[in-house]
Write an enzyme that holds these catalytic residues in place. Structure first.
Site, PDB file in Angstrom:
ATOM      1  N   ILE A 296      -9.037   3.994  -2.253  1.00 23.56           N
ATOM      2  CA  ILE A 296     -10.120   3.495  -2.171  1.00 23.56           C
ATOM      3  C   ILE A 296     -11.244   4.547  -1.690  1.00 23.56           C
ATOM      4  O   ILE A 296     -12.320   4.583  -2.057  1.00 23.56           O
ATOM      5  CB  ILE A 296     -10.087   2.018  -1.439  1.00 23.56           C
ATOM      6  N   ALA A 370     -12.577   3.600   5.644  1.00 24.13           N
ATOM      7  CA  ALA A 370     -11.263   3.151   4.663  1.00 24.13           C
ATOM      8  C   ALA A 370     -10.061   3.729   4.866  1.00 24.13           C
ATOM      9  O   ALA A 370      -9.036   3.542   4.414  1.00 24.13           O
ATOM     10  CB  ALA A 370     -11.747   3.810   3.367  1.00 24.13           C
ATOM     11  N   LYS A 416      -4.682  -9.217   2.891  1.00 32.35           N
ATOM     12  CA  LYS A 416      -3.330  -9.411   3.756  1.00 32.35           C
ATOM     13  C   LYS A 416      -3.634  -9.611   5.217  1.00 32.35           C
ATOM     14  O   LYS A 416      -2.912 -10.061   6.104  1.00 32.35           O
ATOM     15  CB  LYS A 416      -2.494  -8.109   3.691  1.00 32.35           C
ATOM     16  N   SER A 476      -1.917   4.030  -4.492  1.00 36.50           N
ATOM     17  CA  SER A 476      -0.674   4.559  -4.471  1.00 36.50           C
ATOM     18  C   SER A 476       0.155   3.229  -3.892  1.00 36.50           C
ATOM     19  O   SER A 476      -0.222   2.483  -3.362  1.00 36.50           O
ATOM     20  CB  SER A 476      -0.504   5.355  -3.263  1.00 36.50           C
TER      21      SER A 476
END
Length: 652
Positions: A296, A370, A416, A476
């Site tokens: 990102i 990030a 999450k 990834s």
């Protein structure tokens, strides 16, 4: 003929050109002889000054042919452009030849020979090129077997160009075209039928089609998705066109054709960005990105430089990641002749002193944070490191930004963080809580967190905001590249659970929305990106198998090609992810960005537990880490089954 063509194709390029020159020499002489025969019915040897005509024809032709590049062409790739060049060359030759005969007034040579011979010469040279193309290209194609049978979906310009490229390579046998334009259905292109989409299943079975190539670049995303949905039920490999520049160059082979885009697999179209929102906090500004070498972070950097900031500061603790993105951005800026300064800095967000130095020296006006540990199973095995990086790394960067007067600080968060069942998600929610608490204060005292006695209130003029979204494809650990690797290896495709679902978004779209959401911040907002409909991972796996022209092997189809293997949920993994803790998110100026309504803990009540959490992480005290996270993070610490069966919130 085949026995002659094989050694001819094996000759060096210079030798092949000499063969062509010799052929044209013979054709020039033959065309002169035929011209005399047609004009004066002469079949014998030249008389009087007619011999000069036989000399002038090749003498004028070869310099013109060389100048116009006729001997640089490859015969078996000859097309209309090469034939047009031949016509121009012979026309120019005809003018020179005819003029010479008029000026010289050769005895025994009618002037009309100067008109007849060039026309005959053009016919012979053009025929020789065309015959050579079919002879040599056919031989070259027969030297290797066809790899399959192909239909092209789209009978427009792109489809016709693709057919021409395939005719040269002969890797696949083109069986026909598909088009939904009723005016084209039933017609032919180079002898190949254009069929209706409704006729495709029958054609695939009847013709033994193995591949379908999408040549429909102008088709709307919704229509394209409908086409793909129909094709994926067929036992064919579906692919799409490469770039039109490569296609037009004539260098395209079937290996250059691309697998379907991620958007094709997921069936959703990105929303075009709002240019004004993108530029608001970037154009002419000094911008800092942490985790700049990550999936990102690197895409944020690519998007940011397009908005012409004054300076872009790359903060990354991975040396190779930093080198890679810095090198890429330097090349991009050179191509754009941009004056943006790019500063690559090796630093860890765990080092508050280093972050303060960076902010004081470069004075960023906008920060995108990030940097994070994001792989759920790894952070589950290393909770202390996850907390130190995700919670206190965020807090360190926020402190350094606030103390140096940064205007906007945007945390890149995750779905999450909503009712998490894992340390990674809980640590990201704890970071959100810390920023929400900071955003609510006009001045902040960090003395208790630092363990110092002196109480100093630092003014807070920074706008803090968070942007929460789901999985990004291509990052990834992303599932689509994993499935493609597994497909290439013959399978199986591994899925953790038959019911597991995830939200998906492409990296460029996610980065654009993060930048736009940050531009709308006023302080303390948790922005939530509309990820569309969640996708069942096992359905995505099946779709990828089918679109590769293969079949799924299961109990009902034991003879299938690729097995989908259920491996079981990993530690801390949920069946599905959520984007909202509360209900009824607020809309914003962008239809893909919403604002969550979520409670937070005031700074005074949170700071003592932040100190305790840091001490627990430094001591690697897993039990205390879990206890503190459970106290503050809604949903964390619940049994896995409870978390999985919570009703899914809606984004509408």
């Amino acid at each position: 003929m085949k026995n002659l063509s094989v050694p001819l194709l094996a000759l060096p390029r210079a030798a092949k050109r000499m063969v062509v020159v010799a052929l044209d020499f013979c054709l020039a002489l033959v065309s002169v002889w035929v011209a005399f025969y047609l004009r004066i019915d002469q079949t014998g040897l030249p008389v009087l000054q007619q011999g000069y005509v036989y000399l002038l024809a090749p003498l004028f032709a070869f310099p013109i042919f060389v100048r116009l590049g006729l001997y640089r062409a490859i015969f078996r790739y000859t097309g209309m452009a090469a034939l047009a060049s031949t016509a121009k060359a012979v026309a120019l030759y005809g003018i020179v030849f005819f003029s010479a005969l008029i000026v010289l007034k050769l005895e025994g040579v009618p002037r009309s020979v100067g008109l007849i011979q060039p026309m005959l010469f053009l016919l012979m040279v053009g025929a020789s090129r065309a015959l050579a193309r079919f002879w040599l290209a056919g031989t070259a194609g027969k030297l290797r077997a066809h790899e399959g049978r192909l239909l092209i979906y789209g009978a427009g310009e792109a489809g016709v160009q693709t057919a021409s490229a395939l005719a040269v390579t002969r890797q696949y046998r083109l069986m026909g075209f598909i088009d939904d334009d009723s005016a084209k259905i039933g017609s032919t292109i180079n002898g190949l039928d254009i069929m209706s989409p409704d006729d495709v299943p029958d054609a695939v079975e009847r013709m033994g089609v193995s591949d379908i190539l999408l040549a429909i670049p102008s088709m709307a995303r919704a229509q394209r998705n409908a086409v793909i949905d129909k094709l994926r039920e067929l036992p064919v490999h579906v692919r799409t066109l490469p770039g039109m520049v490569d296609l037009a160059s004539g260098r395209v082979t079937i290996r250059d054709f691309q697998e379907l885009d991620i958007e094709d697999l997921l069936g959703r179209a990105p929303v075009p960005p709002d240019a004004a929102l993108l530029a608001r906090n970037l154009a002419g500004k000094s911008v800092l990105v942490t985790g700049a070498g990550g999936s990102i972070g690197s895409e944020l950097c690519r998007q940011i430089v397009l908005e012409n900031p004054k300076r872009l500061i790359l903060v990354e603790h991975n040396e190779f990641g930093l080198y890679s993105i810095h090198h890429e951005l330097e090349r991009l800026l050179d191509e754009r002749h941009s004056q943006t300064e790019v500063v690559p800095l090796l630093a860890s967000v765990a080092n508050l002193r280093r972050l303060r130095e960076i902010c004081e020296l470069y004075r960023p006006e906008t920060v995108y944070h990030a940097a994070a540990y994001k792989h759920v199973p790894l952070v589950e095995c290393n909770p202390a490191e996850g907390v130190m990086n995700n919670v206190f790394g965020t807090l360190n960067m926020a402190r350094a930004a606030m103390e140096s007067g940064v205007e906007y600080f945007v945390l890149v968060s995750t779905d999450k963080a909503v009712r998490p069942t894992n340390v990674m998600g809980a640590s990201k929610r704890m970071a959100e809580l810390a920023l929400q608490a900071m955003a609510a204060k006009t001045a902040l005292d960090f003395s208790m967190l630092d363990g110092s006695g002196a109480r100093v209130a630092t003014p807070n003029r920074t706008v803090f905001a968070m942007v929460r979204f789901g999985n990004v494809l291509g990052s990834s650990g992303s599932v689509v590249p994993l499935f493609r690797r597994q497909l290439a290896g013959g399978g199986p495709l591994t899925v953790t659970h038959e019911e597991v679902t995830r939200y998906f978004m492409t990296i460029p779209e996610a980065a654009q929305l993060v930048l736009q959401a940050g531009a709308m911040a006023h302080g303390g907002e948790v922005f939530v990106l509309d990820m569309g409909q969640s996708v069942k991972i096992v359905d995505l796996a099946r779709r990828m198998v089918q679109l590769s022209g293969l079949s799924v092997r299961d109990e009902n189809h034991p003879a299938g090609d690729i097995e989908i293997q259920i491996t079981g949920l990993r530690p801390g993994e949920k069946l599905y992810e959520e984007l909202l803790i509360g209900d009824n998110p607020e809309t914003t100026a962008h239809r893909r960005i919403m604002k969550a309504r979520e409670d937070f803990v005031p700074w005074e009540a949170l700071v003592a537990d932040l100190l305790a959490l840091r001490q627990a992480a430094e001591a690697n005290d897993r039990e205390s880490i879990g206890s503190i996270l459970t106290q503050h993070v809604h949903g964390y610490g619940q049994p896995m089954n409870d978390a999985e069966t919570l009703p899914m919130p809606t984004m509408s």
